[in-house]
Design a protein around this motif. Structure first.
Motif, PDB file in Angstrom:
ATOM      1  N   CYS A 161     -56.517  13.075   9.440  1.00 39.49           N
ATOM      2  CA  CYS A 161     -57.238  11.901   9.589  1.00 39.49           C
ATOM      3  C   CYS A 161     -56.094  10.932  10.548  1.00 39.49           C
ATOM      4  O   CYS A 161     -55.081  10.948  10.194  1.00 39.49           O
ATOM      5  CB  CYS A 161     -57.473  11.237   8.395  1.00 39.49           C
ATOM      6  N   ALA A 162     -56.584  10.362  11.503  1.00 41.11           N
ATOM      7  CA  ALA A 162     -55.780   9.432  12.341  1.00 41.11           C
ATOM      8  C   ALA A 162     -56.641   8.198  12.402  1.00 41.11           C
ATOM      9  O   ALA A 162     -57.744   7.703  12.698  1.00 41.11           O
ATOM     10  CB  ALA A 162     -55.506   9.664  13.683  1.00 41.11           C
ATOM     11  N   CYS A 163     -55.843   6.781  11.900  1.00 38.09           N
ATOM     12  CA  CYS A 163     -56.562   5.643  11.423  1.00 38.09           C
ATOM     13  C   CYS A 163     -55.790   4.707  12.053  1.00 38.09           C
ATOM     14  O   CYS A 163     -54.584   4.291  12.001  1.00 38.09           O
ATOM     15  CB  CYS A 163     -56.800   5.220  10.070  1.00 38.09           C
ATOM     16  N   ALA A 164     -56.434   3.363  12.653  1.00 38.28           N
ATOM     17  CA  ALA A 164     -55.685   2.185  12.984  1.00 38.28           C
ATOM     18  C   ALA A 164     -55.383   1.496  11.659  1.00 38.28           C
ATOM     19  O   ALA A 164     -56.266   1.638  10.659  1.00 38.28           O
ATOM     20  CB  ALA A 164     -56.473   1.479  13.947  1.00 38.28           C
ATOM     21  N   ASP A 165     -54.397   0.837  11.578  1.00 38.20           N
ATOM     22  CA  ASP A 165     -53.971  -0.018  10.530  1.00 38.20           C
ATOM     23  C   ASP A 165     -54.787  -1.217  10.426  1.00 38.20           C
ATOM     24  O   ASP A 165     -54.016  -2.237  10.590  1.00 38.20           O
ATOM     25  CB  ASP A 165     -52.483  -0.281  10.801  1.00 38.20           C
ATOM     26  N   ASP A 166     -56.126  -1.104  10.207  1.00 42.14           N
ATOM     27  CA  ASP A 166     -56.885  -2.159  10.237  1.00 42.14           C
ATOM     28  C   ASP A 166     -56.451  -3.214   9.094  1.00 42.14           C
ATOM     29  O   ASP A 166     -56.749  -4.592   9.191  1.00 42.14           O
ATOM     30  CB  ASP A 166     -58.314  -1.613   9.877  1.00 42.14           C
ATOM     31  N   TYR A 167     -55.862  -2.872   8.056  1.00 41.86           N
ATOM     32  CA  TYR A 167     -55.553  -3.844   6.896  1.00 41.86           C
ATOM     33  C   TYR A 167     -54.524  -4.820   7.278  1.00 41.86           C
ATOM     34  O   TYR A 167     -54.793  -6.084   7.334  1.00 41.86           O
ATOM     35  CB  TYR A 167     -55.029  -2.915   5.946  1.00 41.86           C
ATOM     36  N   HIS A 168     -53.585  -4.409   7.920  1.00 43.95           N
ATOM     37  CA  HIS A 168     -52.385  -5.111   8.466  1.00 43.95           C
ATOM     38  C   HIS A 168     -52.900  -5.870   9.406  1.00 43.95           C
ATOM     39  O   HIS A 168     -52.229  -7.032   9.726  1.00 43.95           O
ATOM     40  CB  HIS A 168     -51.219  -4.385   8.513  1.00 43.95           C
ATOM     41  N   ALA A 169     -53.617  -5.415  10.272  1.00 47.38           N
ATOM     42  CA  ALA A 169     -54.009  -6.319  11.671  1.00 47.38           C
ATOM     43  C   ALA A 169     -54.888  -7.584  11.251  1.00 47.38           C
ATOM     44  O   ALA A 169     -54.508  -8.345  11.675  1.00 47.38           O
ATOM     45  CB  ALA A 169     -55.008  -5.379  12.513  1.00 47.38           C
ATOM     46  N   VAL A 170     -55.853  -7.355  10.273  1.00 43.87           N
ATOM     47  CA  VAL A 170     -56.354  -8.369   9.773  1.00 43.87           C
ATOM     48  C   VAL A 170     -55.887  -9.234   8.820  1.00 43.87           C
ATOM     49  O   VAL A 170     -55.889 -10.595   9.114  1.00 43.87           O
ATOM     50  CB  VAL A 170     -58.048  -7.931   9.111  1.00 43.87           C
ATOM     51  N   TYR A 171     -54.860  -8.901   8.212  1.00 45.60           N
ATOM     52  CA  TYR A 171     -53.923  -9.602   7.345  1.00 45.60           C
ATOM     53  C   TYR A 171     -53.026 -10.324   8.231  1.00 45.60           C
ATOM     54  O   TYR A 171     -53.104 -11.849   7.969  1.00 45.60           O
ATOM     55  CB  TYR A 171     -53.018  -8.556   6.585  1.00 45.60           C
ATOM     56  N   ASP A 172     -52.484  -9.993   9.232  1.00 47.73           N
ATOM     57  CA  ASP A 172     -51.749 -10.668  10.074  1.00 47.73           C
ATOM     58  C   ASP A 172     -52.610 -11.786  11.075  1.00 47.73           C
ATOM     59  O   ASP A 172     -52.013 -12.862  11.072  1.00 47.73           O
ATOM     60  CB  ASP A 172     -51.153  -9.777  11.297  1.00 47.73           C
ATOM     61  N   VAL A 173     -53.929 -11.388  11.455  1.00 45.90           N
ATOM     62  CA  VAL A 173     -54.428 -12.573  12.266  1.00 45.90           C
ATOM     63  C   VAL A 173     -54.996 -13.631  11.187  1.00 45.90           C
ATOM     64  O   VAL A 173     -54.823 -14.907  11.552  1.00 45.90           O
ATOM     65  CB  VAL A 173     -55.666 -11.855  13.009  1.00 45.90           C
TER      66      VAL A 173
END
Length: 334
Positions: A161-173
């Motif tokens: 599996c290859a995934c974007a780090d969606d958790y930290h992206a939305v956390y940051d914004v």
């Protein structure tokens, strides 16, 4: 008794039997033993012709996505195909839709083709988080051939599996919006997919860390449709919010159109951030702040790892997380 009979009795493809015959590392131990057991039971000895069929590698990859009309899916398939061609591979493309049975049936259909491996594009293949049984069909597929997933995570042997780090992206914004004094941040999403759950978790974490309550009424489910989202927001008369974090640019543009109808100034009175940094983000007015989910990197990494496994027998990571990037434009003031 021939190689075709062994495949039928084993419940696997001819290519899988050929891999076992040729000692390929691309078959899981469980499937290999199942095929060998059938061969022993029927005293099957591969002949020179069977070994020379060239079935061990057809240099063909099966790619399945839910809907090729979706911009994210279309770009992913284009990136995958381009990278595969650089290695001399072709692909077979299929669109499964979003229903569970449709996904399962399409995976079975693709496995009946003579493919070297299978790629599943999109987080919907990782289930909705409510039951592991939703992803059993992927683990079963991985018994016959390596399975690569883009932006979805399923645990299992022979699954990568290859995934974007969606958790930290939305956390940051979300943290950046809080830093600008925003206190009523509306989270807009359109599914319970693996990716959407990661994004929501990042949103929740940022609010909790800032001491803000996580309010259910500020989690707004809609469709990834501009007009539908605009009209839904207009229909909620008592919904108060000062900023929006959306899980897709289409949803974010719907929020922007809502602001235009209501005469709300962006970003002075309402800040909006989208996701995937698509053409929608630069085609709207004002241009949209959006999170670049690094889809091209995910696809290139997937194919590079695939080739390492298929042609070199190398060890590759079963899970890769790719950091995202906030692309600042005119709908936020952080």
């Amino acid at each position: 008794m021939n190689i075709y009979d062994i495949a039928r009795l084993s419940g696997v493809s001819i290519a899988t039997v050929s891999r076992v015959v040729n000692g390929s590392p691309k078959v899981s131990p469980k499937t290999k033993e199942k095929v060998l057991a059938v061969m022993r039971e029927h005293e099957y000895t591969p002949n020179v012709f069977a070994r020379g069929l060239g079935l061990d590698s057809m240099k063909t990859v099966g790619i399945i996505c839910p809907n090729i009309s979706d911009q994210y899916m279309a770009k992913a398939v284009a990136y995958l195909e381009d990278n595969l061609h650089q290695y001399g591979y072709d692909c077979i493309l299929g669109c499964s839709g979003y229903e569970q049975k449709e996904r399962e049936d399409y995976v079975k259909l693709m496995l009946s083709k003579r493919i070297d491996t299978l790629v599943l594009v999109g987080s919907s293949y990782a289930g909705n988080g409510k039951s592991e049984f939703d992803t059993d069909y992927i683990r079963e597929a991985a018994e016959s051939t390596p399975v690569f997933m883009i932006n979805g995570r399923v645990e299992g042997e022979n699954i990568y599996c290859a995934c974007a780090d969606d958790y930290h992206a939305v956390y940051d914004v979300t943290r950046k919006l809080i830093g600008r004094g925003k206190k009523q941040i509306l989270f807009m999403y359109d599914s319970d997919s693996f990716s959407a759950r990661q994004k929501m978790a990042g949103y929740d974490a940022a609010l909790s860390e800032a001491g803000y309550p996580v309010r259910g009424e500020l989690k707004f489910r809609t469709r990834n449709d501009i007009e539908y989202t605009r009209d839904m927001l207009l229909a909620y008369k008592n919904l108060e919010f000062d900023s929006v974090v959306a899980t897709d640019d289409g949803i974010a543009v719907g929020a922007l159109k809502y602001a235009r109808v209501k005469g709300i100034r962006v970003p002075e009175e309402l800040s909006i951030a989208g996701y995937n940094d698509s053409i929608l983000a630069i085609g709207c007015e004002p241009e949209m702040t959006s999170i670049d989910s690094k889809l091209e990197v995910l696809c290139r990494t997937t194919i590079d790892h695939m080739i390492c496994l298929l042609e070199r027998g190398g060890q590759i990571d079963t899970y890769v997380s790719v950091p995202c990037e906030i692309v600042k434009r005119c709908t936020t003031d952080f």
